[in-house]
Design an enzyme around this catalytic site. Structure first.
Site, PDB file in Angstrom:
ATOM      1  N   CYS A  31       0.829  -1.213   0.000  1.00  0.00           N
ATOM      2  CA  CYS A  31       0.000   0.000   0.000  1.00  0.00           C
ATOM      3  C   CYS A  31       0.865   1.267   0.000  1.00  0.00           C
ATOM      4  O   CYS A  31       1.429   1.620  -1.021  1.00  0.00           O
ATOM      5  CB  CYS A  31      -0.982  -0.040   1.157  1.00  0.00           C
ATOM      6  SG  CYS A  31      -2.415   1.041   0.927  1.00  0.00           S
TER       7      CYS A  31
ATOM      8  N   HIS B 113      -3.964  -5.293   0.100  1.00  0.00           N
ATOM      9  CA  HIS B 113      -3.619  -5.816   1.421  1.00  0.00           C
ATOM     10  C   HIS B 113      -3.670  -7.344   1.462  1.00  0.00           C
ATOM     11  O   HIS B 113      -4.719  -7.929   1.734  1.00  0.00           O
ATOM     12  CB  HIS B 113      -4.570  -5.239   2.480  1.00  0.00           C
ATOM     13  CG  HIS B 113      -4.360  -3.787   2.739  1.00  0.00           C
ATOM     14  ND1 HIS B 113      -3.583  -3.315   3.771  1.00  0.00           N
ATOM     15  CD2 HIS B 113      -4.797  -2.697   2.076  1.00  0.00           C
ATOM     16  CE1 HIS B 113      -3.560  -1.990   3.736  1.00  0.00           C
ATOM     17  NE2 HIS B 113      -4.296  -1.596   2.715  1.00  0.00           N
TER      18      HIS B 113
ATOM     19  N   GLU C 120      -2.573  -9.260   3.684  1.00  0.00           N
ATOM     20  CA  GLU C 120      -2.738  -9.815   5.034  1.00  0.00           C
ATOM     21  C   GLU C 120      -4.201 -10.147   5.327  1.00  0.00           C
ATOM     22  O   GLU C 120      -4.502 -10.822   6.311  1.00  0.00           O
ATOM     23  CB  GLU C 120      -2.189  -8.842   6.090  1.00  0.00           C
ATOM     24  CG  GLU C 120      -3.066  -7.673   6.436  1.00  0.00           C
ATOM     25  CD  GLU C 120      -3.060  -6.580   5.384  1.00  0.00           C
ATOM     26  OE1 GLU C 120      -3.953  -5.723   5.413  1.00  0.00           O
ATOM     27  OE2 GLU C 120      -2.148  -6.579   4.527  1.00  0.00           O
TER      28      GLU C 120
END
Length: 386
Positions: free
Chosen positions: A263, A357, A359
């Site tokens: 990001c 993202h 994660e």
């Protein structure tokens, strides 16, 4: 708190272009200002609220029902709620989840987050899509009764997101270590620009000992960790203001240390490679954004939260002082750059980044392989230098 709609105090939302929406107070009462953005996720509001990348933003949830699963003690992505304000249409009357410990509204009130409910979030979202993200204020209780021109003046006096340097406001003050799970395989220096807790956890689960450094860290601080790789996290603000962080990253690349960025880290990687950045009209925020990996042509459904992007050519590689750079991922909605790769003269991968993202907190797990790709990069570099 758990106030019903019939007893809620009045509230008003005022956009900088003068459009207003009237509703009812939700969460803490008072006033707040920030940048109005909308999030298309239908789940994961707790992770959204505690994501430091939302610092100084007022988040509009496009999903009509919010708060159904309450608030638990496990899903926070940082130590606090970072959003400046929260906008929902229909708040849940009561939570329904075995993991819930309290209501969403109680948590908003406890942390002083001003919100508004019972407004037409569809109309507000359409307005932001047409006009772009803009400054906004939420005023509830006695503040909502002030003259309209006074409220608008408070909104237009708030700082713009463009030109705002915010990473150091959300970063850790001191270095801390997230230990590897099981056998330690690698050491990574992670620069915290607004890191989500799930990111170092994903690395730790792959045998990486993660040293999380403040945004003010220097190249010398990173070298002192003796890392096998360097990571730059997500975070808020305008990447054009992050000259210190970009300078540090350029030294990392010059040292030949493997790099991974997410990001904001992707935007700073782009700047370090010589590309520019720009502000998107209304940004990408949600857990349902389609991205194509241009190497494999695989399409991933991904989690996004960004209002800026890298300006890099999609149709060719770019020679930089650190090697050859190319756009590795692209958003299928609007062709925005969603990832970069850097390769050496021999074609070996030396660094990469993604705008979204992996994660997956909250969000789909399609992109979790990127952490494995980072491990492979560390393994390869370790063998070359053995």
């Amino acid at each position: 708190m758990n106030t019903t709609t019939t007893t809620r105090e009045p509230a008003v939302l005022v956009l900088e272009d003068g459009r207003t929406f009237t509703g009812r107070a939700f969460g803490h009462q008072g006033e707040t200002v920030g940048e109005a953005v909308f999030c298309t996720a239908m789940t994961g509001y707790q992770e959204t609220l505690t994501d430091p990348s939302y610092h100084r933003q007022v988040v509009v949830m496009t999903s009509p029902h919010v708060g159904n699963t309450g608030w638990n003690d496990e899903d926070d992505e940082s130590s606090r709620i970072w959003v400046s304000g929260f906008v929902v249409r229909d708040p849940a009357l009561r939570p329904s989840s075995w993991r819930s410990r309290r209501t969403l509204e109680d948590e908003l009130d406890a942390q002083g987050v001003v919100g508004i409910c019972d407004i037409d979030t569809r109309a507000l979202t359409r307005h932001l899509r047409e006009r772009g993200a803009m400054r906004v204020g939420i005023f509830s209780g006695d503040d909502a009764r002030m003259p309209a021109e006074h409220l608008l003046e408070r909104v237009t006096s708030a700082p713009l997101m463009e030109g705002s340097a915010l990473a150091q406001e959300v970063s850790t003050d001191e270095t801390y270590v997230v230990e590897a799970v099981g056998e330690k395989r690698f050491t990574v220096a992670a620069v915290d620009l607004g890191i989500k807790s799930m990111t170092p956890q994903q690395m730790a689960e792959r045998g990486i000992e993660v040293h999380v450094l403040p945004a003010t860290a220097t190249a010398e601080d990173i070298r002192a960790v003796e890392p096998d790789g360097v990571f730059f996290s997500n975070g808020p603000g305008d990447p054009a203001t992050a000259d210190h962080e970009v300078g540090v990253l350029r030294e990392v690349l010059a040292d030949g240390i493997p790099f991974f960025g997410i990001c904001f880290g992707n935007q700073l990687f782009g700047r370090a490679l010589g590309f520019g950045t720009y502000k998107l009209k209304y940004g990408h925020r949600g857990v349902n954004q389609p991205v194509m990996d241009r190497t494999t042509s695989k399409v991933e459904v991904t989690a996004h939260n960004h209002g800026f992007a890298v300006n890099a050519p999609l149709d060719r590689d770019t020679d930089t002082e650190f090697g050859s750079a190319r756009v590795s991922h692209v958003c299928l909605n609007d062709d925005v750059v969603e990832g970069l790769e850097l390769r050496s003269a021999t074609g070996a991968l030396t660094g990469f980044s993604v705008q979204y993202h992996p994660e997956a907190a909250a969000g789909p797990h399609d992109a979790a392989y990127l952490f494995d790709r980072f491990v492979t990069l560390l393994e390869t570099n370790q063998k070359v230098n053995a």
